[in-house]
Each structure stands twice: as structure tokens, then as C-alpha cells.
Design a protein around this motif. Sequence first.
Motif, PDB file in Angstrom:
ATOM      1  N   ILE A   3      95.766  27.233  56.235  1.00  0.00           N
ATOM      2  CA  ILE A   3      95.553  28.651  56.532  1.00  0.00           C
ATOM      3  C   ILE A   3      95.014  28.743  57.959  1.00  0.00           C
ATOM      4  O   ILE A   3      94.196  27.924  58.363  1.00  0.00           O
ATOM      5  CB  ILE A   3      94.624  29.313  55.495  1.00  0.00           C
ATOM      6  N   SER A   4      95.492  29.717  58.679  1.00  0.00           N
ATOM      7  CA  SER A   4      95.107  29.850  60.082  1.00  0.00           C
ATOM      8  C   SER A   4      93.940  30.819  60.248  1.00  0.00           C
ATOM      9  O   SER A   4      93.609  31.578  59.334  1.00  0.00           O
ATOM     10  CB  SER A   4      96.307  30.355  60.887  1.00  0.00           C
ATOM     11  N   TYR A   6      94.041  33.386  62.139  1.00  0.00           N
ATOM     12  CA  TYR A   6      94.693  34.689  62.028  1.00  0.00           C
ATOM     13  C   TYR A   6      94.749  35.129  60.556  1.00  0.00           C
ATOM     14  O   TYR A   6      94.374  36.257  60.221  1.00  0.00           O
ATOM     15  CB  TYR A   6      96.106  34.623  62.615  1.00  0.00           C
ATOM     16  N   ASP A   7      95.212  34.227  59.679  1.00  0.00           N
ATOM     17  CA  ASP A   7      95.364  34.548  58.255  1.00  0.00           C
ATOM     18  C   ASP A   7      94.041  34.893  57.579  1.00  0.00           C
ATOM     19  O   ASP A   7      94.021  35.662  56.620  1.00  0.00           O
ATOM     20  CB  ASP A   7      95.987  33.374  57.499  1.00  0.00           C
ATOM     21  N   THR A   8      92.945  34.321  58.060  1.00  0.00           N
ATOM     22  CA  THR A   8      91.649  34.578  57.434  1.00  0.00           C
ATOM     23  C   THR A   8      91.030  35.897  57.882  1.00  0.00           C
ATOM     24  O   THR A   8      90.076  36.358  57.257  1.00  0.00           O
ATOM     25  CB  THR A   8      90.636  33.445  57.721  1.00  0.00           C
ATOM     26  N   PRO A  11      95.047  40.044  58.301  1.00  0.00           N
ATOM     27  CA  PRO A  11      95.621  40.763  57.158  1.00  0.00           C
ATOM     28  C   PRO A  11      94.580  41.502  56.308  1.00  0.00           C
ATOM     29  O   PRO A  11      94.820  42.633  55.867  1.00  0.00           O
ATOM     30  CB  PRO A  11      96.315  39.662  56.353  1.00  0.00           C
ATOM     31  N   PRO A 106      99.858  36.068  66.119  1.00  0.00           N
ATOM     32  CA  PRO A 106      98.998  35.119  65.397  1.00  0.00           C
ATOM     33  C   PRO A 106      98.602  33.897  66.228  1.00  0.00           C
ATOM     34  O   PRO A 106      97.485  33.405  66.106  1.00  0.00           O
ATOM     35  CB  PRO A 106      99.860  34.718  64.196  1.00  0.00           C
ATOM     36  N   ASP A 110      94.832  32.117  66.729  1.00  0.00           N
ATOM     37  CA  ASP A 110      94.631  30.697  66.458  1.00  0.00           C
ATOM     38  C   ASP A 110      94.230  29.946  67.726  1.00  0.00           C
ATOM     39  O   ASP A 110      93.495  28.963  67.663  1.00  0.00           O
ATOM     40  CB  ASP A 110      95.888  30.097  65.832  1.00  0.00           C
ATOM     41  N   GLN A 170      97.173  42.174  48.733  1.00  0.00           N
ATOM     42  CA  GLN A 170      98.196  41.270  49.286  1.00  0.00           C
ATOM     43  C   GLN A 170      98.727  40.366  48.172  1.00  0.00           C
ATOM     44  O   GLN A 170      98.416  39.193  48.113  1.00  0.00           O
ATOM     45  CB  GLN A 170      97.583  40.457  50.423  1.00  0.00           C
TER      46      GLN A 170
END
Length: 174
Positions: A3-4, A6-8, A11, A106, A110, A170
Amino acid sequence: MSISLYDTIIPTQLQIIGSVAALLDKAEAFCAETGRSEADIINARLRDDMLPFGYQVKCVAEHSIGAIEGVRSGTYSPDTGPFPEDFAGLRAKLVAATEALNEIDPAEIDGFIGQDALFSFGEMRIPFTAEKFLLSFAQPNFFFHATTAYDILRAEGVRIGKMDYLGKLQMKMG
């Protein structure tokens, strides 16, 4: 699967900004139904020593895209300007934050990992790495203000529940 950064962050911020925008819609409908003024709700507080609903909504934007902009520049200083005095102005803040977050690459987020980020407020200076600033300072503040905005509306009698706070989940599709 990894998981990046960005993802944490992004979203979930978009999810909660959407839910706070929907809370504004419910607050506006509440005012229309009950005859309460926008100013009553925007200036409502949980306690006298806490900041009002309008400030809480402003800070949802501030601790999302404002924090990203702070990391980009290397220094984050909170916007101490006034909050909008009507629902339209608060909504515009959230729309602007949503649009800015949606435009982020993203890879840029990162790429922040390991960069210096400084929190600066008055004489206070707190050094962070970008990821520690975003995850241990900005994100908790973001959720604090979103939750406090929700709590103020509940205390004022707006009919909202947990799913109103959570917004569009999500979910796994397919």
C-alpha cells in the motif's frame, strides 16, 4: 500487495470530504425545515471553548489539501483566516479541496517519503518527515475536525447517523 502513502491518505480524505459536504446539505435542509438560520448552525459549538462548525468544516479542507501543499513547500502553517459565513462558502472550500486532491498524481505523494516537513505556528516549530507529518499530524487533525463538525450538527438536532459520517465506502467491486 503493498500500500502506498497515496493510498493511505487521499482516497479516505476524498471519502470524508464527500461526507462532510453531504452533512452541509443536511444542515441546510434542517435550517429550511426548522427556520434556524445558517448563522446559527455555522457558529454552533459543542462547548464555549471550542471553535464553531464553520471552522471545523474549513479545517477539513485545511488538513487535507492544505497539508499536501505544506509538504510540497516544506513548511505547513495553518491558515488562521476566517471561515466562510454561509453554507455556499463552506461548500466551495470542500469542492476546491476535492478538485485539488483529485488532480494529485499518486507518484507525487509517494515521492514525499523521507522529505523534511516542518510544522510552523507562531514560535512553535516541529520537524517531521513528510510521511510522519501527513500520517501523525495532518490526518488525525483532518478526522478530528470532520468528527467535530458531525458532532456539532448532531448536538444541534440535525438528523444524521454514522453512515452520514462514513459517506461513500470504498467497497470491493466484482
